[in-house]
Design an enzyme around this catalytic site. Structure first.
Site, PDB file in Angstrom:
ATOM      1  N   GLU A 290      44.184  36.571  44.688  1.00 49.68           N
ATOM      2  CA  GLU A 290      43.330  35.469  44.251  1.00 49.68           C
ATOM      3  C   GLU A 290      41.913  36.009  44.136  1.00 49.68           C
ATOM      4  O   GLU A 290      41.375  36.571  45.084  1.00 49.68           O
ATOM      5  CB  GLU A 290      43.419  34.300  45.232  1.00 49.68           C
ATOM      6  CG  GLU A 290      44.746  33.548  45.123  1.00 49.68           C
ATOM      7  CD  GLU A 290      45.084  33.089  43.715  1.00 49.68           C
ATOM      8  OE1 GLU A 290      44.177  32.610  43.002  1.00 49.68           O
ATOM      9  OE2 GLU A 290      46.241  33.229  43.293  1.00 49.68           O
TER      10      GLU A 290
ATOM     11  N   CYS B  74      34.561  30.627  45.442  1.00 46.94           N
ATOM     12  CA  CYS B  74      35.201  31.018  44.182  1.00 46.94           C
ATOM     13  C   CYS B  74      35.313  29.807  43.268  1.00 46.94           C
ATOM     14  O   CYS B  74      35.340  29.920  42.057  1.00 46.94           O
ATOM     15  CB  CYS B  74      36.558  31.616  44.467  1.00 46.94           C
ATOM     16  SG  CYS B  74      37.509  30.614  45.593  1.00 46.94           S
TER      17      CYS B  74
HETATM   18  P1  NAP Z   1      35.580  42.048  47.721  1.00 41.87           P
HETATM   19  O1  NAP Z   1      34.350  42.874  47.738  1.00 41.87           O
HETATM   20  O2  NAP Z   1      36.576  42.316  46.646  1.00 41.87           O
HETATM   21  O3  NAP Z   1      36.254  42.220  49.152  1.00 41.87           O
HETATM   22  C1  NAP Z   1      37.401  41.513  49.518  1.00 41.87           C
HETATM   23  C2  NAP Z   1      38.159  42.313  50.552  1.00 41.87           C
HETATM   24  O4  NAP Z   1      38.653  43.501  49.943  1.00 41.87           O
HETATM   25  C3  NAP Z   1      37.284  42.764  51.726  1.00 41.87           C
HETATM   26  O5  NAP Z   1      38.033  42.689  52.911  1.00 41.87           O
HETATM   27  C4  NAP Z   1      36.977  44.193  51.354  1.00 41.87           C
HETATM   28  O6  NAP Z   1      36.655  44.993  52.451  1.00 41.87           O
HETATM   29  C5  NAP Z   1      38.300  44.612  50.753  1.00 41.87           C
HETATM   30  N1  NAP Z   1      38.242  45.832  49.930  1.00 41.87           N
HETATM   31  C6  NAP Z   1      37.174  46.437  49.361  1.00 41.87           C
HETATM   32  N2  NAP Z   1      37.570  47.539  48.693  1.00 41.87           N
HETATM   33  C7  NAP Z   1      38.905  47.641  48.845  1.00 41.87           C
HETATM   34  C8  NAP Z   1      39.899  48.559  48.386  1.00 41.87           C
HETATM   35  N3  NAP Z   1      39.621  49.622  47.621  1.00 41.87           N
HETATM   36  N4  NAP Z   1      41.180  48.334  48.728  1.00 41.87           N
HETATM   37  C9  NAP Z   1      41.518  47.273  49.492  1.00 41.87           C
HETATM   38  N5  NAP Z   1      40.623  46.380  49.962  1.00 41.87           N
HETATM   39  C10 NAP Z   1      39.341  46.556  49.637  1.00 41.87           C
HETATM   40  O7  NAP Z   1      35.230  40.499  47.651  1.00 41.87           O
HETATM   41  P2  NAP Z   1      34.221  39.695  48.584  1.00 41.87           P
HETATM   42  O8  NAP Z   1      32.835  40.018  48.158  1.00 41.87           O
HETATM   43  O9  NAP Z   1      34.593  39.866  50.009  1.00 41.87           O
HETATM   44  O10 NAP Z   1      34.564  38.194  48.210  1.00 41.87           O
HETATM   45  C11 NAP Z   1      33.989  37.518  47.141  1.00 41.87           C
HETATM   46  C12 NAP Z   1      34.984  37.424  45.992  1.00 41.87           C
HETATM   47  O11 NAP Z   1      36.155  36.763  46.433  1.00 41.87           O
HETATM   48  C13 NAP Z   1      34.456  36.603  44.834  1.00 41.87           C
HETATM   49  O12 NAP Z   1      34.779  37.250  43.630  1.00 41.87           O
HETATM   50  C14 NAP Z   1      35.220  35.289  44.964  1.00 41.87           C
HETATM   51  O13 NAP Z   1      35.352  34.581  43.760  1.00 41.87           O
HETATM   52  C15 NAP Z   1      36.528  35.771  45.488  1.00 41.87           C
HETATM   53  N6  NAP Z   1      37.267  34.698  46.162  1.00 41.87           N
HETATM   54  C16 NAP Z   1      38.364  34.174  45.536  1.00 41.87           C
HETATM   55  C17 NAP Z   1      39.073  33.131  46.120  1.00 41.87           C
HETATM   56  C18 NAP Z   1      40.288  32.549  45.450  1.00 41.87           C
HETATM   57  O14 NAP Z   1      41.034  31.828  46.100  1.00 41.87           O
HETATM   58  N7  NAP Z   1      40.514  32.812  44.181  1.00 41.87           N
HETATM   59  C19 NAP Z   1      38.655  32.639  47.350  1.00 41.87           C
HETATM   60  C20 NAP Z   1      37.536  33.194  47.969  1.00 41.87           C
HETATM   61  C21 NAP Z   1      36.857  34.232  47.370  1.00 41.87           C
HETATM   62  P3  NAP Z   1      35.085  45.206  52.820  1.00 41.87           P
HETATM   63  O15 NAP Z   1      34.576  43.904  53.249  1.00 41.87           O
HETATM   64  O16 NAP Z   1      35.096  46.215  53.892  1.00 41.87           O
HETATM   65  O17 NAP Z   1      34.445  45.721  51.558  1.00 41.87           O
END
Ligand code: NAP
Length: 516
Positions: A287, A321
């Site tokens: 998601e 999101c």
């Molecule tokens: P993110 O930077 O993609 O990080 C999400 C998770 O992925 C974190 O735990 C991050 O760890 C981890 N991660 C980073 N690089 C990775 C890799 N190469 N392999 C595996 N995992 C990795 O996103 P965010 O900034 O935390 O969250 C914001 C985003 O989430 C926004 O785009 C928002 O729209 C989306 N979101 C979507 C929903 C939905 O239901 N559609 C709900 C909530 C949020 P680190 O923290 O250590 O980097």
């Protein structure tokens, strides 16, 4: 199993003095427990790591909330081993017993509510009401998925041919890697993890680096609720350091991810590659982001529309999101809606969320602050800023005031996910054009229409390209079991968390036919 019917956890009433007092007391208590260390938990053992994540208060970055051990590939490997071992027994544990762990976790969360809300205020920068709604959602996921498992435990009805019995039922899949974002640090982490374990899988639970202490608190709850050692392994760490390793390992059976489109697509790509000793096609539940639009037509209740645009765009500083980041206004009501949105957004009190009257806190982190600031600079070149100040000094907290641009629909600020309190306002000459603008985006998570015109609502019901469509209300705050949540297009795999199709994504369906 006798259970009361599912209902959403009620929100706290902040006009009640007792709640305000309890929250103040808990902010004080938690405030005196900051800067502690939290180890990894693998196979029920506390494990120290060489590195640590220092998690800070986004409203006051010099204040350390906690120091959480940062896993490396070595600990990730230990966790995969432990989860693989625990799967043998947990996958054979009765679904009722698994559901009980979730129900117990929900009860513990209710008991610890004020404490957990205080951690959310400090580590997540959440105003009280946002923290409460988010935490209620975590409880809802536990209650709802427990009941869903009981509904699905014997499989579902199918037909049979004469002389045969046909059965269709579900079995657990294996080891899941749960990767969560920071914006719903207890709700999404709890939701994804509880769905995975109640269906009989074992997991590696990785919170976001920015909300790792809240991750440790969720782990405490699962342990206290009786999740056996190795069923939930708490593996905080930097995604860039352990993410690829966890995703690519042949022991990983599925990945449940919520986060940005960039990370989600990377995970999807890496998970698709078969590597030596791998015996399955990994399943990816992802998601991701949104660029969610609210369309206001010429028949709308203007005042209500403006209030709901403000709530949807600026709630939790636009870091949902589901947040409205585009308002598409019919030309005939454009000036009136815009005027009211500006007036209502100006009235939001921005500040340190420890105070109950604060309606909007900081953004989560320095990188997020820099990203939002850079989009604000872009917006100033692309259109007219009607509301908002230039961001201040991040050392004093990552604060960004509610910002609004009048722009062309093709402007970058109107096309790309900013994930901050920045709203793009776009003019449309009629309803068809407004819908076309709303759909002209790679994402498709939430969308809304404000209208009293039945034809317009029916058209949008069919044509608005989003997984969650809302009419005449705000577009954020999806309720578990009531508004199953998940998006189209680049917003993800449409997994619909909190809905009836969610648990089967974590299981294998088996057909067994016996001829008599
Ligand atoms: P993110 O930077 O993609 O990080 C999400 C998770 O992925 C974190 O735990 C991050 O760890 C981890 N991660 C980073 N690089 C990775 C890799 N190469 N392999 C595996 N995992 C990795 O996103 P965010 O900034 O935390 O969250 C914001 C985003 O989430 C926004 O785009 C928002 O729209 C989306 N979101 C979507 C929903 C939905 O239901 N559609 C709900 C909530 C949020 P680190 O923290 O250590 O980097």
């Amino acid at each position: 199993m006798g259970l009361i019917p599912y209902r959403n956890e009620p929100y706290l009433d902040w006009s009640e003095e007792a709640n305000v007092k309890a929250m103040r007391a808990s902010l004080e208590d938690v405030g005196s427990s900051l800067d502690r260390s939290y180890p990894l938990v693998i196979g029920g053992e506390r494990i120290e790591a060489d590195g640590e994540i220092s998690s800070v208060n986004p409203a006051n970055p010099s204040q350390v909330i906690g120091r959480v051990a940062a896993a490396t590939e070595r600990e990730a490997d230990m966790a995969l081993e432990s989860a693989t071992k625990a799967f043998e027994a947990w996958s054979r544990t009765a679904p009722e017993a698994r559901a009980r762990v979730l129900l117990r976790a929900a009860a513990i969360m209710r008991r610890r509510k004020f404490e957990m809300l205080a951690w959310e205020v400090y580590e997540g920068g959440k105003p009280w009401a946002e923290a409460d709604a988010q935490f209620a959602e975590a409880i809802d996921f536990l209650e709802y998925y427990a009941r869903e498992m009981l509904r699905l435990k014997d499989g579902v009805e199918i037909y049979a041919v004469p002389g045969e019995e046909s059965r269709y039922f579900y079995q657990p899949m294996g080891v899941g890697v749960i990767i969560a974002p920071w914006n719903f640090p207890t709700a999404i982490l709890t939701g994804m993890s509880s769905a995975a374990i109640v269906t009989g899988n074992t997991i590696i639970m990785k919170p976001s680096e920015f909300t790792s202490v809240l991750g440790a608190k969720v782990m405490e709850v699962f342990e206290e609720a009786g999740a056996p050692p190795g069923v939930v392994n708490f593996v905080p760490g930097y995604g860039s350091e352990i993410g690829d390793y966890l995703v690519q390992d042949p022991r990983t059976r599925f990945i449940s991810f919520t986060g940005s489109v960039q990370t989600g697509l990377r995970i999807n790509e890496l998970a698709a590659r078969k590597i030596e000793d791998q015996r399955w096609i990994k399943r990816v539940i992802a998601e991701m982001g949104g660029k969610d639009a609210m369309v206001i037509d010429d028949s709308a209740d203007i005042d209500a529309a403006a209030s709901d645009i403000v709530a949807s765009a600026y709630g939790y500083s636009g870091q949902k999101c589901s947040a409205a980041s585009r308002a598409i206004l019919h030309a005939d009501v454009y000036d009136e809606v815009l005027g009211k949105v500006v007036e209502k957004a100006r009235a939001l009190k921005v500040g340190v969320p420890e105070s109950p009257e604060v309606g909007m806190g900081p953004v989560i982190s320095e990188p997020q602050f820099e990203k939002v600031s850079s989009y604000i600079a872009t917006g100033k070149e692309e259109g007219e800023r009607v509301l908002g100040d230039d961001p201040g000094d991040p050392e004093k907290g990552y604060f960004v005031t509610p910002t609004l641009f009048e722009v062309d629909p093709k402007a970058r600020v109107a096309q790309e996910e900013i994930f901050g309190p920045v709203l793009s306002v776009i003019r449309a000459s009629d309803f068809d054009e407004a819908l076309r603008i709303a759909n002209d985006n790679p994402y498709g998570l939430t969308g809304g229409v404000y209208s009293k015109n039945r034809d317009h609502l029916e058209l949008a019901r069919r044509e608005l390209n989003a997984g969650n469509v809302y009419f005449n209300r705000k577009i954020t705050g999806a309720l578990v079991g009531v508004q199953p949540f998940g998006g189209f297009g680049m917003s993800g795999t449409d997994s619909k968390a909190g809905g009836p199709d969610y648990l089967p994504l974590h299981m294998l369906a088996k057909t067994v036919v016996e001829r008599f």
